[in-house]
Design an enzyme around this catalytic site. Structure first.
Site, PDB file in Angstrom:
ATOM      1  N   ARG A  65      -8.712  -5.644   9.971  1.00 25.38           N
ATOM      2  CA  ARG A  65      -8.001  -6.115  11.171  1.00 25.38           C
ATOM      3  C   ARG A  65      -8.858  -6.107  12.425  1.00 25.38           C
ATOM      4  O   ARG A  65      -8.505  -6.759  13.410  1.00 25.38           O
ATOM      5  CB  ARG A  65      -6.717  -5.297  11.383  1.00 25.38           C
ATOM      6  CG  ARG A  65      -5.644  -5.659  10.378  1.00 25.38           C
ATOM      7  CD  ARG A  65      -4.334  -4.950  10.636  1.00 25.38           C
ATOM      8  NE  ARG A  65      -3.345  -5.400   9.666  1.00 25.38           N
ATOM      9  CZ  ARG A  65      -2.232  -4.740   9.356  1.00 25.38           C
ATOM     10  NH1 ARG A  65      -1.958  -3.596   9.949  1.00 25.38           N
ATOM     11  NH2 ARG A  65      -1.390  -5.240   8.472  1.00 25.38           N
ATOM     12  N   ASP A  81      -0.113   0.035  13.281  1.00 24.06           N
ATOM     13  CA  ASP A  81       0.208  -1.330  12.830  1.00 24.06           C
ATOM     14  C   ASP A  81       0.361  -2.303  13.997  1.00 24.06           C
ATOM     15  O   ASP A  81       0.457  -3.512  13.788  1.00 24.06           O
ATOM     16  CB  ASP A  81       1.477  -1.312  11.972  1.00 24.06           C
ATOM     17  CG  ASP A  81       1.236  -0.586  10.649  1.00 24.06           C
ATOM     18  OD1 ASP A  81       0.068  -0.451  10.243  1.00 24.06           O
ATOM     19  OD2 ASP A  81       2.221  -0.146  10.025  1.00 24.06           O
ATOM     20  N   ARG A 134       0.630  -8.949   9.538  1.00 20.84           N
ATOM     21  CA  ARG A 134       0.606  -8.595  10.967  1.00 20.84           C
ATOM     22  C   ARG A 134      -0.401  -9.455  11.750  1.00 20.84           C
ATOM     23  O   ARG A 134      -0.232  -9.697  12.935  1.00 20.84           O
ATOM     24  CB  ARG A 134       0.335  -7.102  11.160  1.00 20.84           C
ATOM     25  CG  ARG A 134       1.422  -6.268  10.507  1.00 20.84           C
ATOM     26  CD  ARG A 134       1.624  -4.900  11.081  1.00 20.84           C
ATOM     27  NE  ARG A 134       2.439  -4.122  10.175  1.00 20.84           N
ATOM     28  CZ  ARG A 134       3.767  -4.191  10.067  1.00 20.84           C
ATOM     29  NH1 ARG A 134       4.447  -4.997  10.864  1.00 20.84           N
ATOM     30  NH2 ARG A 134       4.426  -3.473   9.190  1.00 20.84           N
ATOM     31  N   GLY A 178       0.838  -1.204   0.000  1.00 26.11           N
ATOM     32  CA  GLY A 178       0.000   0.000   0.000  1.00 26.11           C
ATOM     33  C   GLY A 178       0.871   1.252   0.000  1.00 26.11           C
ATOM     34  O   GLY A 178       0.580   2.226  -0.701  1.00 26.11           O
ATOM     35  N   ARG A 198      -7.922  -2.699  -1.520  1.00 25.67           N
ATOM     36  CA  ARG A 198      -7.747  -1.543  -0.623  1.00 25.67           C
ATOM     37  C   ARG A 198      -8.131  -0.230  -1.307  1.00 25.67           C
ATOM     38  O   ARG A 198      -7.952  -0.069  -2.512  1.00 25.67           O
ATOM     39  CB  ARG A 198      -6.312  -1.525  -0.100  1.00 25.67           C
ATOM     40  CG  ARG A 198      -6.045  -2.795   0.707  1.00 25.67           C
ATOM     41  CD  ARG A 198      -4.710  -2.799   1.334  1.00 25.67           C
ATOM     42  NE  ARG A 198      -4.606  -1.758   2.352  1.00 25.67           N
ATOM     43  CZ  ARG A 198      -3.465  -1.452   2.953  1.00 25.67           C
ATOM     44  NH1 ARG A 198      -2.355  -2.091   2.635  1.00 25.67           N
ATOM     45  NH2 ARG A 198      -3.432  -0.511   3.876  1.00 25.67           N
TER      46      ARG A 198
HETATM   47  C1  S3P Z   1       2.440   3.587   6.386  1.00 27.74           C
HETATM   48  C2  S3P Z   1       1.428   4.251   7.009  1.00 27.74           C
HETATM   49  C3  S3P Z   1       0.318   3.566   7.688  1.00 27.74           C
HETATM   50  C4  S3P Z   1       0.685   2.146   8.070  1.00 27.74           C
HETATM   51  C5  S3P Z   1       1.325   1.411   6.936  1.00 27.74           C
HETATM   52  C6  S3P Z   1       2.576   2.121   6.456  1.00 27.74           C
HETATM   53  C7  S3P Z   1       3.458   4.357   5.660  1.00 27.74           C
HETATM   54  O1  S3P Z   1      -0.784   3.509   6.801  1.00 27.74           O
HETATM   55  O2  S3P Z   1      -0.445   1.447   8.506  1.00 27.74           O
HETATM   56  O3  S3P Z   1       1.680   0.109   7.336  1.00 27.74           O
HETATM   57  O4  S3P Z   1       4.507   3.795   5.279  1.00 27.74           O
HETATM   58  O5  S3P Z   1       3.227   5.562   5.457  1.00 27.74           O
HETATM   59  P1  S3P Z   1      -1.810   4.752   6.641  1.00 27.74           P
HETATM   60  O6  S3P Z   1      -0.993   5.929   6.430  1.00 27.74           O
HETATM   61  O7  S3P Z   1      -2.692   4.438   5.474  1.00 27.74           O
HETATM   62  O8  S3P Z   1      -2.567   4.776   7.926  1.00 27.74           O
END
Ligand code: S3P
Length: 435
Positions: A348, A317, A392, A93, A121
């Site tokens: 989750r 996380d 996770r 993501g 997502r």
């Molecule tokens: C992340 C931000 C978080 C986190 C993801 C990594 C990042 O997500 O949950 O594992 O690298 O900026 P969100 O910014 O969508 O909350």
């Protein structure tokens, strides 16, 4: 790839170093690809998410090679090239959302695809601000999801109030802002991880942080020009979190994790565990960029707590693991304001609650969190637990399994490779057993 694991009850103790931070590794890959010159990266994560992002930036013209554990990325001096094929972002993501921002203002067309979990997502959250900046972004998945095609256009700066606390969306807009005309400001509802802003500062890319408002001045479609600089990736706090929490919840257990990133926007789990009764000490060993140090934990019988508000993004996380610890603690552990958990690699909230119930834990689920009643008399789940392709969830449930009275089977565990390929070896290193 190993898809099934049986985890045996065990007390975990000892000392270890965790792999490089996933968020930082991916940001470094992208910024090194824009830099002039070669970036030497120490500690780059060898997990699949970081590798997908690295491959993507190579397809965009950077050249990358490993020299043992050290990664060298030669940048394009801002001259990315159009890739011949769609970029497969795997499960990442962060890679997808940040790269979309980076590419929106370049004159090229790029398609991003992902695995099943990533393809579910929400991407509308980056499409909305990027379109306000003038970007052309097409989501051809069923409901605002991947595949995504970005047709680079001229962007203009915006002031954007984030509808949710998301470091990924913030970083996407800031990266796009570097390639826009004029100033871009992002306003966060709550503070989220600030690795992008910190790396901008390290690389002399101007960024202005004023409380919850973060601004960059655009350089237009040619983007910023900056020199490569050697960088070190800290150990991933979110990987260390599994062991820290496991030891915190077992009276008499002791653990030291070395070389772990201690950026305060990532370490709220330590405050929560201390509040629950664990003894935790941190020792800073380096402060170039993100603070890095050692964390020593002594376990205790923990008691429940409430986790909500501004704490949430700084342990987002770690919430499945906090729910696991809640099952071992005395009294109620309440998690609120965490609806974002429903759109992570899996839902989750639903998956954690269902799995805890399978262990015999009393949990109630709310739209934005859950209430866990402890301490539970843990029973080994009657059926194997499925990870839902979520790394996770797999690791949190593996830790809970070490507290059960009989072996526990987890299915679909290959996803651990995305962030922590050494997880099972490290379990063994600390005295655990899986096969
Ligand atoms: C992340 C931000 C978080 C986190 C993801 C990594 C990042 O997500 O949950 O594992 O690298 O900026 P969100 O910014 O969508 O909350």
């Amino acid at each position: 790839m190993i898809e099934t694991k049986t985890i045996f009850p065990a007390a975990l103790n000892g000392e270890l170093s965790v792999p490089g931070d996933k968020s930082v590794s991916q940001r470094i890959a992208m910024l090194a690809a824009l830099a002039t010159g070669t970036t030497t990266v120490t500690g780059f994560l060898n997990g699949e998410d970081a590798m997908s992002t690295l491959q993507a930036v190579c397809a965009l013209g950077a050249s990358c090679r490993f020299d043992g554990n050290v990664l060298k990325i030669t940048g394009t001096a801002g001259k990315l090239k159009e890739p011949a094929n769609p970029l497969d972002m795997g499960n990442s993501g962060t890679g997808t959302r940040l790269l979309a921002g980076l590419l929106a203002g370049r004159s090229m067309t790029v398609t991003l695809t992902g695995d099943d979990s990533l393809s579910r997502r929400p991407m509308g959250r980056i499409q909305a601000p990027l379109e306000l900046m003038g970007a052309q972004l097409e989501l051809t998945g069923e409901k605002g999801t991947l595949p995504m095609t970005i047709r680079g256009t001229t962007l203009h700066g915006i002031r954007y109030e984030l509808p949710m606390a998301s470091a990924q969306v913030k970083s996407c807009v800031l990266l796009a802002g570097l390639f826009a005309e004029g100033k871009t400001t992002v306003v966060e509802p709550r503070p989220t991880r600030d690795h992008t802003e910190k790396l901008f500062q390290t690389l002399d890319i101007p960024v202005d942080v004023d409380g919850l408002e973060i601004s960059v001045q655009g350089f237009g479609s040619k983007g910023p020009q900056f020199a490569a600089r050697d960088l070190t990736v800290p150990g991933d706090f979110s990987s260390a979190a599994f062991w820290i929490a496991a030891v915190a919840a077992r009276p008499g257990a002791e653990l030291t994790v070395r070389g772990v990133g201690l950026n305060p926007r990532r370490t709220a789990l330590l405050d929560v565990l201390k509040r629950m009764g664990a003894q935790i000490e941190t020792e800073l060993t380096a402060t170039d960029g993100d603070p890095i140090g050692n964390v020593t934990v002594r376990g205790a019988q923990l008691h429940g707590t409430e986790v909500c508000g501004d704490e949430i993004p700084n342990l987002i996380d770690e919430l499945p693991m906090i729910a696991v610890v809640g099952a071992l603690a005395e009294g109620q552990t309440v998690i609120r304001d965490a609806a974002e958990l429903r759109v992570k690699e899996s839902d989750r909230i639903a998956v954690t609650a269902a799995h805890l119930r399978a262990f015999g834990v009393a949990v109630t689920e709310q739209l934005d969190g859950m209430t866990v009643n402890g301490p539970a008399e843990l029973t080994a789940p009657a059926e194997p637990l499925d990870s839902h392709g979520d790394h996770r969830i797999t690791m949190s449930m593996a830790i809970l399994a070490t507290f059960a009275t009989a072996p526990v089977q987890l299915n679909n565990v290959g996803c651990v490779q995305t962030s922590y390929p050494d997880f099972w070896n490290h379990l063994e290193q600390l005295g655990g057993k899986s096969e």
